[in-house]
Design a protein around this motif. Sequence first.
Motif, PDB file in Angstrom:
ATOM      1  N   UNK A 250      -9.844  11.421  -2.189  1.00  0.00           N
ATOM      2  CA  UNK A 250      -8.590  10.861  -1.861  1.00  0.00           C
ATOM      3  C   UNK A 250      -8.597  10.624   0.292  1.00  0.00           C
ATOM      4  N   UNK A 251      -7.365   9.623   0.130  1.00  0.00           N
ATOM      5  CA  UNK A 251      -6.655   9.929   1.285  1.00  0.00           C
ATOM      6  C   UNK A 251      -5.022   9.409   1.474  1.00  0.00           C
ATOM      7  N   UNK A 252      -4.371   9.530   2.681  1.00  0.00           N
ATOM      8  CA  UNK A 252      -3.221   9.920   2.993  1.00  0.00           C
ATOM      9  C   UNK A 252      -2.994   9.614   3.794  1.00  0.00           C
ATOM     10  N   UNK A 253      -2.064   8.691   4.721  1.00  0.00           N
ATOM     11  CA  UNK A 253      -1.940   8.495   5.852  1.00  0.00           C
ATOM     12  C   UNK A 253      -0.952   7.129   6.115  1.00  0.00           C
ATOM     13  N   UNK A 254      -0.423   6.869   7.087  1.00  0.00           N
ATOM     14  CA  UNK A 254       0.121   5.720   7.767  1.00  0.00           C
ATOM     15  C   UNK A 254      -0.094   4.663   7.289  1.00  0.00           C
ATOM     16  N   UNK A 255      -1.056   4.521   6.836  1.00  0.00           N
ATOM     17  CA  UNK A 255      -1.792   2.938   6.537  1.00  0.00           C
ATOM     18  C   UNK A 255      -1.325   2.346   5.512  1.00  0.00           C
ATOM     19  N   UNK A 256      -1.137   3.530   4.439  1.00  0.00           N
ATOM     20  CA  UNK A 256      -0.889   3.060   3.304  1.00  0.00           C
ATOM     21  C   UNK A 256       0.804   3.662   3.080  1.00  0.00           C
TER      22      UNK A 256
END
Length: 286
Positions: A250-256
Amino acid sequence: DAKRTGRGITRLFDESMDEGIRFRRRVEQGLSQAIDKGELSLVYQPIVSRGELEVIGFEALVRWNTEEYGPISPATFIPIAEESNVIHELGDWILDQALAMVQRFPGQYVSVNFSPRQFRRSNFVGHIMESVQRAGVSPGRVQIEITETAIFDDAERAAETLYKLRQMGFRIALDDFGTGYSSLYNIRKFALDSLKIDRSFIDGMGRERESAAIVHSIIHLGRALGLEVIAEGVETEAQVQALRLAGASHMQGYFFSRPVAPDLAIGLAEQRFLGQDVADAPQSNG
Ligand code: C2E
Ligand code: MG
Ligand code: MG
Ligand code: MG
């Protein structure tokens, strides 16, 4: 001369110390009134799956807009709250807000940060269970984020607390993983669902071999232990692709998305898939 300079420096130093102490006191006092004054709020940042970039959860992050100083970062005021009992009042308010919010999401979980002092509070398990029951939320919709410091100081007691929470159905995430002093050997003793790789490693991934090596090691460790691995602070498409190849789940960050206000978060939750502009996952198995 030297004597006068020395005295000058001492005086300056004392004044800045005073200033620091005054600030801490104001923060402490201000926090206990902040709730009633409506100065606190929560924002929500989506956590997405590696393949389809589906929004599977949201991390709740507290914000404080003060009259006197304007917005103060949680990185500043949480540690101050943590040193006094204010953290409990604050933490209870945060949890109640997050629980009310998760009921508005069409299925996603909410991930709530707990400071070490909250986690070590006597009867933490009973307390949190009471809150979810009162709110009518299933524990499976709640992820508890704790840091290594919260669990490694009194590992035995922490292991028991985590075991109980997990048995009740809560999800458990170890936050800022890689920045603490945890022994990897001990990780297996704790009932965890996921490791969150600290964003400093994600940030360094494209530049330094060491960071990339650490990211890969954490992902391998997580997989070997049957844990999800969430990469924090993902800001670029290059990082998305590198993390997919490395096997982050999983990913989390400003990109999303940046952390956003409740109504915007609901919109993202309903949209369900983020980042249509991103190329398909290499070797994606869906
Ligand atoms: P954390 O739990 O590790 O939260 C992640 C932090 O990274 C958040 O900062 C988030 O806004 C930021 N972030 C997310 N994506 C990106 C990105 O792509 N790039 C960059 N540069 N930053 C990103 P925030 O909201 O300022 O919170 C800082 C820390 O304060 C949190 O770190 C957590 O330790 C603490 N905190 C925040 N809210 C709460 C809360 O409700 N309770 C407790 N106990 N602690 C909280
Ligand atoms: Mg967190
Ligand atoms: Mg973190
Ligand atoms: Mg952090």
